[in-house]
Scaffold this motif. Structure first.
Motif, PDB file in Angstrom:
ATOM      1  N   HIS A 139       0.812  -1.219   0.000  1.00 33.39           N
ATOM      2  CA  HIS A 139       0.000   0.000   0.000  1.00 33.39           C
ATOM      3  C   HIS A 139       0.845   1.268   0.000  1.00 33.39           C
ATOM      4  O   HIS A 139       0.327   2.356   0.258  1.00 33.39           O
ATOM      5  CB  HIS A 139      -0.958  -0.005   1.191  1.00 33.39           C
ATOM      6  CG  HIS A 139      -2.092  -0.962   1.026  1.00 33.39           C
ATOM      7  ND1 HIS A 139      -3.224  -0.925   1.812  1.00 33.39           N
ATOM      8  CD2 HIS A 139      -2.282  -1.978   0.148  1.00 33.39           C
ATOM      9  CE1 HIS A 139      -4.044  -1.895   1.444  1.00 33.39           C
ATOM     10  NE2 HIS A 139      -3.499  -2.545   0.444  1.00 33.39           N
ATOM     11  N   ARG A 140       2.130   1.112  -0.317  1.00 32.34           N
ATOM     12  CA  ARG A 140       2.940   2.311  -0.515  1.00 32.34           C
ATOM     13  C   ARG A 140       2.442   3.042  -1.752  1.00 32.34           C
ATOM     14  O   ARG A 140       1.999   2.430  -2.724  1.00 32.34           O
ATOM     15  CB  ARG A 140       4.415   1.931  -0.651  1.00 32.34           C
ATOM     16  CG  ARG A 140       4.990   1.387   0.659  1.00 32.34           C
ATOM     17  CD  ARG A 140       6.437   0.981   0.534  1.00 32.34           C
ATOM     18  NE  ARG A 140       6.877   0.320   1.776  1.00 32.34           N
ATOM     19  CZ  ARG A 140       8.072  -0.222   1.955  1.00 32.34           C
ATOM     20  NH1 ARG A 140       8.969  -0.186   0.971  1.00 32.34           N
ATOM     21  NH2 ARG A 140       8.387  -0.801   3.098  1.00 32.34           N
ATOM     22  N   ASN A 141       2.482   4.356  -1.698  1.00 32.74           N
ATOM     23  CA  ASN A 141       2.013   5.218  -2.791  1.00 32.74           C
ATOM     24  C   ASN A 141       0.495   5.176  -2.964  1.00 32.74           C
ATOM     25  O   ASN A 141      -0.013   5.602  -4.005  1.00 32.74           O
ATOM     26  CB  ASN A 141       2.712   4.876  -4.112  1.00 32.74           C
ATOM     27  CG  ASN A 141       4.221   5.002  -4.009  1.00 32.74           C
ATOM     28  OD1 ASN A 141       4.738   5.978  -3.460  1.00 32.74           O
ATOM     29  ND2 ASN A 141       4.942   4.015  -4.526  1.00 32.74           N
ATOM     30  N   LEU A 142      -0.198   4.696  -1.945  1.00 37.19           N
ATOM     31  CA  LEU A 142      -1.659   4.734  -1.969  1.00 37.19           C
ATOM     32  C   LEU A 142      -2.187   6.094  -1.508  1.00 37.19           C
ATOM     33  O   LEU A 142      -3.351   6.419  -1.728  1.00 37.19           O
ATOM     34  CB  LEU A 142      -2.209   3.623  -1.065  1.00 37.19           C
ATOM     35  CG  LEU A 142      -3.689   3.270  -1.182  1.00 37.19           C
ATOM     36  CD1 LEU A 142      -3.991   2.645  -2.539  1.00 37.19           C
ATOM     37  CD2 LEU A 142      -4.094   2.293  -0.071  1.00 37.19           C
ATOM     38  N   GLY A 143      -1.319   6.870  -0.888  1.00 36.44           N
ATOM     39  CA  GLY A 143      -1.717   8.188  -0.386  1.00 36.44           C
ATOM     40  C   GLY A 143      -1.394   8.409   1.075  1.00 36.44           C
ATOM     41  O   GLY A 143      -1.507   9.531   1.585  1.00 36.44           O
ATOM     42  N   TRP A 144      -0.969   7.335   1.767  1.00 36.69           N
ATOM     43  CA  TRP A 144      -0.681   7.470   3.197  1.00 36.69           C
ATOM     44  C   TRP A 144       0.513   8.372   3.483  1.00 36.69           C
ATOM     45  O   TRP A 144       0.544   9.060   4.523  1.00 36.69           O
ATOM     46  CB  TRP A 144      -0.417   6.095   3.805  1.00 36.69           C
ATOM     47  CG  TRP A 144      -1.604   5.250   4.064  1.00 36.69           C
ATOM     48  CD1 TRP A 144      -1.867   4.015   3.555  1.00 36.69           C
ATOM     49  CD2 TRP A 144      -2.722   5.566   4.914  1.00 36.69           C
ATOM     50  NE1 TRP A 144      -3.058   3.543   4.034  1.00 36.69           N
ATOM     51  CE2 TRP A 144      -3.604   4.470   4.866  1.00 36.69           C
ATOM     52  CE3 TRP A 144      -3.047   6.683   5.698  1.00 36.69           C
ATOM     53  CZ2 TRP A 144      -4.797   4.447   5.580  1.00 36.69           C
ATOM     54  CZ3 TRP A 144      -4.229   6.665   6.412  1.00 36.69           C
ATOM     55  CH2 TRP A 144      -5.094   5.560   6.352  1.00 36.69           C
ATOM     56  N   GLU A 145       1.505   8.368   2.604  1.00 40.54           N
ATOM     57  CA  GLU A 145       2.745   9.094   2.904  1.00 40.54           C
ATOM     58  C   GLU A 145       2.502  10.576   3.149  1.00 40.54           C
ATOM     59  O   GLU A 145       3.092  11.172   4.061  1.00 40.54           O
ATOM     60  CB  GLU A 145       3.766   8.887   1.779  1.00 40.54           C
ATOM     61  CG  GLU A 145       4.338   7.486   1.716  1.00 40.54           C
ATOM     62  CD  GLU A 145       3.526   6.512   0.872  1.00 40.54           C
ATOM     63  OE1 GLU A 145       4.019   5.401   0.598  1.00 40.54           O
ATOM     64  OE2 GLU A 145       2.379   6.868   0.492  1.00 40.54           O
ATOM     65  N   ALA A 146       1.636  11.196   2.350  1.00 40.87           N
ATOM     66  CA  ALA A 146       1.354  12.618   2.543  1.00 40.87           C
ATOM     67  C   ALA A 146       0.646  12.867   3.873  1.00 40.87           C
ATOM     68  O   ALA A 146       0.889  13.877   4.544  1.00 40.87           O
ATOM     69  CB  ALA A 146       0.506  13.148   1.385  1.00 40.87           C
ATOM     70  N   ILE A 147      -0.220  11.936   4.263  1.00 38.29           N
ATOM     71  CA  ILE A 147      -0.974  12.088   5.506  1.00 38.29           C
ATOM     72  C   ILE A 147      -0.051  11.960   6.705  1.00 38.29           C
ATOM     73  O   ILE A 147      -0.094  12.775   7.636  1.00 38.29           O
ATOM     74  CB  ILE A 147      -2.107  11.050   5.556  1.00 38.29           C
ATOM     75  CG1 ILE A 147      -3.137  11.343   4.457  1.00 38.29           C
ATOM     76  CG2 ILE A 147      -2.770  11.032   6.933  1.00 38.29           C
ATOM     77  CD1 ILE A 147      -4.084  10.198   4.175  1.00 38.29           C
ATOM     78  N   THR A 148       0.801  10.943   6.700  1.00 38.09           N
ATOM     79  CA  THR A 148       1.689  10.767   7.851  1.00 38.09           C
ATOM     80  C   THR A 148       2.792  11.827   7.867  1.00 38.09           C
ATOM     81  O   THR A 148       3.250  12.202   8.944  1.00 38.09           O
ATOM     82  CB  THR A 148       2.282   9.351   7.878  1.00 38.09           C
ATOM     83  OG1 THR A 148       2.936   9.055   6.642  1.00 38.09           O
ATOM     84  CG2 THR A 148       1.189   8.322   8.131  1.00 38.09           C
ATOM     85  N   GLU A 149       3.185  12.322   6.700  1.00 38.54           N
ATOM     86  CA  GLU A 149       4.132  13.444   6.698  1.00 38.54           C
ATOM     87  C   GLU A 149       3.499  14.660   7.357  1.00 38.54           C
ATOM     88  O   GLU A 149       4.156  15.373   8.137  1.00 38.54           O
ATOM     89  CB  GLU A 149       4.569  13.789   5.282  1.00 38.54           C
ATOM     90  CG  GLU A 149       5.519  14.988   5.232  1.00 38.54           C
ATOM     91  CD  GLU A 149       6.081  15.260   3.854  1.00 38.54           C
ATOM     92  OE1 GLU A 149       6.521  16.402   3.623  1.00 38.54           O
ATOM     93  OE2 GLU A 149       6.099  14.342   3.008  1.00 38.54           O
ATOM     94  N   ALA A 150       2.215  14.904   7.085  1.00 33.58           N
ATOM     95  CA  ALA A 150       1.518  16.019   7.726  1.00 33.58           C
ATOM     96  C   ALA A 150       1.448  15.815   9.234  1.00 33.58           C
ATOM     97  O   ALA A 150       1.588  16.781  10.007  1.00 33.58           O
ATOM     98  CB  ALA A 150       0.107  16.162   7.144  1.00 33.58           C
ATOM     99  N   ALA A 151       1.252  14.573   9.669  1.00 32.63           N
ATOM    100  CA  ALA A 151       1.220  14.287  11.104  1.00 32.63           C
ATOM    101  C   ALA A 151       2.569  14.564  11.747  1.00 32.63           C
ATOM    102  O   ALA A 151       2.650  15.176  12.826  1.00 32.63           O
ATOM    103  CB  ALA A 151       0.813  12.826  11.335  1.00 32.63           C
TER     104      ALA A 151
END
Length: 232
Positions: A139-151
Motif C-alpha cells: 500500500h505504498r504510494n496509496l496516499g498514506w505518505e502525505a498524511i503521515t508526513e503532515a502528522a
C-alpha cells in the motif's frame, strides 16, 4: 473527520489532520475498493487510525516505522506492536527487544504489547498505515505518505513552540522525515536515525544504536522526564 476510515480521532489530531480530510477520504475509498475486490486489508478497520486516538499534545517520543506487518493477526495500528497473545513475536519486534536489552539491560518481554509505552506519550506510527495480507509494502504510494508526513510536521511544529519531542526514525522511509522534522521543529526536535530493525537490515546499524537511552538523554536535555521503557 468524515472519511471511509473508522474514527473518531483525538481532538488534537482532528485539528492537526484537518487539511488532510480529502486525502484521508481518497485513501479510505481506495481501501474500500480493494476490499470489495477480495483483498484482505490489514489491520482491522477500527485499528487503521489507532495511533491518532492517542492524545496529540501528550506525544513526546515518536517511533516511526515503514508499514504494517503483512501477517494476518499481527498489525494492530501501532508500529511494531502486536496483541499480547501473538506468538512467536515478529522478528523486527524481537530485534527491538534485543536492542532494548543491550541498551538498558532489560529482559525482553514475553509479549508484543507496547501499550505501556503509548501511555507515556510514545507514538508508534508507520509511514503507511495499511497493507495487503502477505504483501509487504503493497500500500505504498496509496496516499498514506502525505498524511503521515503532515502528522509528523504537526508534531514538529508543536515542539517548536511547546513540549519537546524526540523522533526515532527506523528504516529508509522513516528517515525521509528527518528534513521535515528539522524544518518544522526549529531545532527543538531530537533526532535518532538508524536502519530498520528487520532481519534484513538490523545488522547494518540498528543493533548498537541505543535508541532508548539516547531518547531519554535527549528528553533530559530538554527538561522532560524520561520514558520508562519496561514492559510487564
Amino acid at each position: 473527520m468524515d472519511t471511509d476510515l473508522i474514527a473518531p480521532l483525538d481532538p488534537g489530531w482532528e485539528r492537526a489532520l484537518a487539511p488532510q480530510r480529502e486525502a484521508l477520504a481518497a485513501v479510505g475509498q481506495s481501501i474500500t475498493a480493494r476490499r470489495a475486490g477480495g483483498e484482505q486489508v490489514l489491520p482491522a478497520p477500527e485499528d487503521i487510525l489507532r495511533a491518532f486516538r492517542q492524545p496529540f499534545e501528550a506525544v513526546r517520543v515518536l517511533i516511526l516505522g515503514q508499514d504494517p506487518y503483512p501477517t494476518p493477526g499481527h498489525p494492530i495500528g501501532l508500529s511494531f506492536a502486536v496483541d499480547r497473545h501473538v506468538a512467536p513475536l515478529p522478528r523486527s519486534l524481537a530485534n527491538i527487544y534485543r536492542e532494548l536489552s543491550t541498551d538498558l539491560g532489560q529482559a525482553p518481554a514475553s509479549h508484543g504489547d507496547l501499550s505501556a509505552w503509548t501511555e507515556q506519550g510514545v507514538l508508534l506510527l508507520n509511514r503507511v498505515l495499511t497493507v495487503g495480507a502477505g504483501q509487504a509494502g503493497s500500500h505504498r504510494n496509496l496516499g498514506w505518505e502525505a498524511i503521515t508526513e503532515a502528522a509528523v510536521a504537526a508534531l514538529a511544529a508543536r515542539a517548536a513552540q511547546g513540549p519537546p519531542l524526540v523522533a526515532i526514525l527506523w528504516g529508509a522511509e522513516a528517515r525521509k522525515m528527518a528534513p521535515v522534522l528539522r524544518a518544522h521543529g526549529a531545532g527543538r526536535v531530537g533526532l535518532i536515525e538508524s536502519p530498520h530493525p528487520s532481519p534484513l537490515s538490523a545488522y547494518r546499524g540498528f543493533f548498537g544504536s541505543r535508541p532508548f537511552s539516547r531518547a531519554n538523554e535527549l528528553l533530559a536535555q530538554a527538561g522532560a522526564a524520561p520514558v520508562d521503557w519496561r514492559l510487564d
